[in-house]
Design an enzyme around this catalytic site. Structure first.
Site, PDB file in Angstrom:
ATOM      1  CG  HIS A  68      -0.317   0.243   2.540  1.00  0.00           C
ATOM      2  ND1 HIS A  68      -0.073  -0.860   3.291  1.00  0.00           N
ATOM      3  CD2 HIS A  68       0.096   1.459   3.140  1.00  0.00           C
ATOM      4  CE1 HIS A  68       0.386  -0.266   4.471  1.00  0.00           C
ATOM      5  NE2 HIS A  68       0.477   1.082   4.178  1.00  0.00           N
ATOM      6  CG  ASP A  72      -0.648  -3.816   2.635  1.00  0.00           C
ATOM      7  OD1 ASP A  72      -0.402  -3.271   1.507  1.00  0.00           O
ATOM      8  OD2 ASP A  72      -0.521  -3.460   3.893  1.00  0.00           O
ATOM      9  CB  SER A 126       3.821   0.773   6.908  1.00  0.00           C
ATOM     10  OG  SER A 126       2.624   1.208   7.399  1.00  0.00           O
TER      11      SER A 126
END
Length: 305
Positions: A30, A60, A139
């Protein structure tokens, strides 16, 4: 590693880790697909351009590649998320808010979560929940155990706290993609540039409660109740049956209780097994309760539409 864009003045946008001596970098899909002209900064502060090798929005996950001699790379050993236990120590490494090489620690808070997504009706499955502080910039970074093995890839947080710039702030609910799922996906990303997730083709009851068990006349309150079977899907070809929804309550749908003899308590168990261990073309045995009888159906998985 720190991942940024060429026009972002060197500030880390997202994290990742070196997978192997070939210079493959694992991170989140993402963020990687939203950043043009990627750069990767290694632990020795050496910055090099990176190219996207493969992406998979379904899990993802994304894999990048950098051109760096193998002797200049330190790659992370991979563990097994199937061995994780709630309460054991977890360590998150990343670059929250651009603060490079930040380490936070906590515990594994829960296992086998599903996580809704904004870009798809499909959910992320087999998600690890941790209270190790995860913030924007974490992330794609590794979640590791006390042996230094990667057991998850940090992906998201759940919070109502927002900072002055509108960024979400950690509130003790962080989520990571399990490394066992990543092991199933990453080889395809490196080889083909994409990964096809397995598809069964059923719409199911979101939660099977004791009340639902009583109202539907089921023999147990665990399992996955099939509301609808999609036309020409693997489920229809295998012979699974959805519920009759013409009345006030659905009736007659199959109750999935196991897959390949692995007990299925809920939809998270069902999808977690498929996404972690199976691929399109694989055969599975679906065990259901139908009209009080236990039946097995051979099902061949297809690629998710």
């Amino acid at each position: 590693v720190c991942i940024t864009a060429q026009d972002h003045f060197g500030n880390c946008i997202v994290s990742g880790f070196v997978l192997d001596a070939d210079g493959h970098i694992v991170t989140n899909n993402h963020v990687a697909t939203a950043i043009p002209d990627l750069l990767v900064t290694l632990a020795d502060e050496h910055t090099v351009p990176a190219e996207i090798v493969g992406t998979d929005p379904g899990s993802d996950l994304a894999v990048l590649k950098i051109d760096v001699p193998a002797d200049q790379l330190v790659f992370a050993p991979l563990g097994e998320s199937s061995n994780l236990r709630v309460g054991q120590r977890a360590i998150a490494i990343g670059n929250p808010f651009g603060l490079e090489r930040t380490v936070t620690t906590g515990v594994i808070s829960s296992l086998g979560r599903t996580l809704s997504r904004e870009d798809s009706d499909f959910q992320l499955a087999e998600i690890i929940q941790t209270d190790a502080a995860i913030n924007p910039g974490n992330s794609g970074g590794p979640l590791i155990n006390l042996s230094g093995e990667v057991v998850g890839i940090n992906s998201a947080i759940s919070t109502n706290n927002i900072d002055i710039t509108g960024q979400p702030v950690n509130s003790g609910l962080g989520f990571a993609i399990s490394i066992d799922t990543a092991k199933n996906v990453i080889p395809d990303l490196i080889k083909f540039g994409y990964h096809d997730s397995p598809y069964v083709g059923v719409q199911v009851l979101s939660e099977l409660t004791l009340f639902a068990q009583e109202e539907l006349g089921l023999t147990q309150s665990t399992g996955v109740y099939v509301l609808e079977v999609s036309p020409d899907s693997p489920a229809e070809k295998a012979g699974l049956v959805g519920a009759d929804t013409d009345g006030d309550l659905p009736t007659g749908g199959d109750l999935i209780i196991a897959i390949d003899q692995q007990k299925v308590n809920d939809f998270a168990d069902f999808m977690g097994y498929l996404l972690t261990y199976k691929n399109p073309g694989d055969s599975v045995v679906i065990t259901v309760i139908r009209d009080g009888k236990t039946l097995d159906f051979d099902l061949v998985l297809e690629a998710r539409p």
